[in-house]
Write a protein that holds these residues in place. Structure first.
Motif, mmCIF file in Angstrom:
data_model
loop_
_atom_site.group_PDB
_atom_site.id
_atom_site.type_symbol
_atom_site.label_atom_id
_atom_site.label_comp_id
_atom_site.label_asym_id
_atom_site.label_seq_id
_atom_site.Cartn_x
_atom_site.Cartn_y
_atom_site.Cartn_z
ATOM 1 N N ALA A 158 87.636 67.073 51.853
ATOM 2 C CA ALA A 158 88.164 68.277 52.486
ATOM 3 C C ALA A 158 87.458 68.554 53.805
ATOM 4 C CB ALA A 158 88.009 69.466 51.540
ATOM 5 N N ALA A 162 88.959 68.401 57.664
ATOM 6 C CA ALA A 162 88.791 69.489 58.630
ATOM 7 C C ALA A 162 88.128 68.991 59.908
ATOM 8 C CB ALA A 162 87.976 70.617 58.005
ATOM 9 N N GLN A 309 96.227 78.805 49.623
ATOM 10 C CA GLN A 309 96.047 77.652 50.507
ATOM 11 C C GLN A 309 95.197 78.023 51.711
ATOM 12 O OE1 GLN A 309 97.192 74.452 49.757
ATOM 13 N NE2 GLN A 309 95.765 73.993 51.405
ATOM 14 N N ASP A 313 91.765 75.979 52.751
ATOM 15 C CA ASP A 313 91.558 75.378 54.073
ATOM 16 C C ASP A 313 90.390 76.019 54.807
ATOM 17 O OD1 ASP A 313 93.759 73.780 53.608
ATOM 18 O OD2 ASP A 313 95.153 75.091 54.685
ATOM 19 N N SER A 317 86.986 74.208 56.737
ATOM 20 C CA SER A 317 87.138 74.321 58.187
ATOM 21 C C SER A 317 85.914 74.969 58.818
ATOM 22 C CB SER A 317 88.395 75.132 58.529
ATOM 23 O OG SER A 317 89.565 74.467 58.103
#
Length: 489
Positions: A158, A162, A309, A313, A317
């Motif tokens: 993940a 990002a 979601q 994210d 990030s």
């Protein structure tokens, strides 16, 4: 995946063994790799040996030599990994793993006085030793409550995804956030530093939340450079002060954010990922999802699967932006050099921020102009409202001379004032068109019809209107009579 709550005590012997595995033969089942691949693995082996040499130098107290050795090892690894990506049979993951470890050493990670026989130390004990080995400037950037920030960022899929977004589609946003932050740094960073929080984390949150636009407002009502909701802002002192919403004040917003982060880090036992999820998705929701086990991973399906979601994210990030703040050169990223030293000007003539933007132009090499920076540094001012002569405005120090040379006398302030005072002609709205007369049609009365029945059938009039239009007395109609009926619109 490692828990972000625990900083592991990594010892030299297992570390050397890990690098030995990375440099082992590439072939599976003992097969010999092609010569081109073997040559790349030899360079990987040289880089890992350089890593171990740098580690020994740093542990011996020779930081300068260690950083030089580490830099050479990173350069060797970079060039070899590029060739690996285009060489058949070469395993890039070997290079990525070594690369990740070297970046963490660059951050001050894996520094301590453990011996291979030591029992694993507590996180705090390791942190104190590591902090003592770091220069003051580096400690302020990389430590979170004494723990190394790069150890709290798990380089999982993940976060890597990002990183790719920040380096590709979001790259312009990242650069803009960097520029904006450099001019706001003198106001925001002291608030984080006083709270014992790393600057890289502040940048990561701001980059994701607003990109450094002080007056940003989201669709949900979150406001300011760090996007506080109204109720949360009130809880941390971001109230309305003389008609100004303190969520838009960079220093006050950074202070409130630092207080929030420390509050939630305490709740979640220094689990940074869960704390960031709480900041984005609400601390109440995260407390209910996590329950008493604060060691649970953010990516545990019981947690991750219940989040929006946006929050899924958001967390990687922020961490990816913080990582790039620490290691831009290692990702082929070059942030522009910004002279963000704060300054001020005293207006010699009345001017708005709009007018100052026009007369300053691209002074100091700012091709995008100075509007955003002037707005960010003077958040209480309406950019179109002229400020009187004698008013003091906050500007980057490098603009003090530019203001004196461009915006006091000469053509530019005259042009700026002329544009500011111009107004588009006001055009009166045309009167609404008169209602068009209703169209009339004919209806022939049949046997059994009544006026009420006709109105119900046509659904376009009333008994009274139909009677008046046809001059009927007592609503009397006869078979064969033609009635005028208004046509439906």
């Amino acid at each position: 995946m490692r828990s972000v709550r625990v900083v592991r005590s990594l010892r030299l012997a297992p570390l050397a063994a890990a690098f030995g595995l990375l440099a082992a033969c590439a072939g599976t089942g003992g097969s010999k790799p092609p010569a081109t691949v073997a040559a790349l693995y030899i360079r990987l082996d040289q880089a890992t040996q350089g890593y171990q040499a740098a580690l020994q130098q740093i542990r011996a107290g020779n930081d300068a030599a260690g950083q030089q050795t580490l830099g050479q090892a990173l350069d060797t690894l970079k060039s070899a990994s590029v060739q690996c990506g285009s060489t058949a049979g070469c395993d890039p993951q070997r290079f990525f793993s070594a690369y990740d470890r070297m970046l963490r050493l660059k951050d001050g990670s894996f520094i301590g006085d453990e011996s291979p026989d030591d029992e694993p130390q507590t996180g705090m004990a390791l942190d104190q030793r590591g902090a003592a080995a770091l220069p003051e400037a580096q400690r302020s950037v990389t430590l979170l409550h004494g723990q190394k920030l790069s150890e709290l960022i798990a380089m999982n899929g993940a976060v890597k995804a990002a990183l790719q977004m920040w380096l590709t589609q979001w790259r312009p946003n990242l650069i803009d956030a960097w520029i904006n932050y450099q001019y706001l740094r003198s106001e925001m960073w002291p608030q984080y530093k006083n709270a014992d929080l790393p600057e890289a984390l502040l940048f990561g949150i701001m980059a994701k939340e607003s990109g450094g636009k002080v007056h940003a407002v989201s669709r949900s009502g979150a406001a300011g450079p760090l996007q506080f909701m109204y109720a949360t802002g009130m809880r941390f002192g971001l109230t309305n002060y003389n008609g100004f919403d303190l969520r838009f004040d960079p220093a006050a917003s950074a202070r409130a954010n630092a207080e929030y982060m420390n509050e939630q880090l305490k709740v979640f036992n220094d689990n940074l990922e869960l704390t960031l999820a709480a900041y984005n998705g609400g601390e109440g929701r995260m407390k209910r999802l996590v329950g008493p086990d604060t060691s649970v991973s953010f990516y545990d399906p019981r947690i991750y699967g219940q989040l929006s979601q946006e929050t899924r994210d958001y967390v990687p990030s922020v961490l990816a932006a913080a990582w790039l703040f620490l290691h831009p050169d290692s990702y082929n990223l070059r942030f522009p050099k910004i002279d963000g030293v704060p300054g001020s000007i005293t207006l010699k003539r009345a001017a708005s921020l709009d007018e100052l933007t026009v007369c300053l132009g691209s002074a100091g090499g700012m091709e995008e102009g100075w509007f955003r920076t002037l707005r960010n540094l003077n958040p209480r001012l309406d950019p179109q409202q002229e400020q009187p002569a004698g008013a003091v405005l906050q500007v980057p120090k490098l603009l003090e001379h530019s203001y004196a040379s461009r915006c006091v006398d000469g053509p530019w302030p005259i042009l700026a004032a002329d544009l500011h005072n111009a107004a588009a002609p006001v055009v009166a709205a045309p009167p609404p068109p008169p209602p068009s007369p209703a169209k009339i049609r004919r209806y022939k009365v049949r046997h059994g019809d009544t006026l009420v029945g006709i109105v119900r059938q046509l659904r376009c009039s009333s008994v009274q209107e139909l009677a008046e239009m046809n001059h009927l007395r007592h609503h009397h109609i006869s078979v064969g009579q033609e009635l005028k009926v208004p046509e439906c619109r």
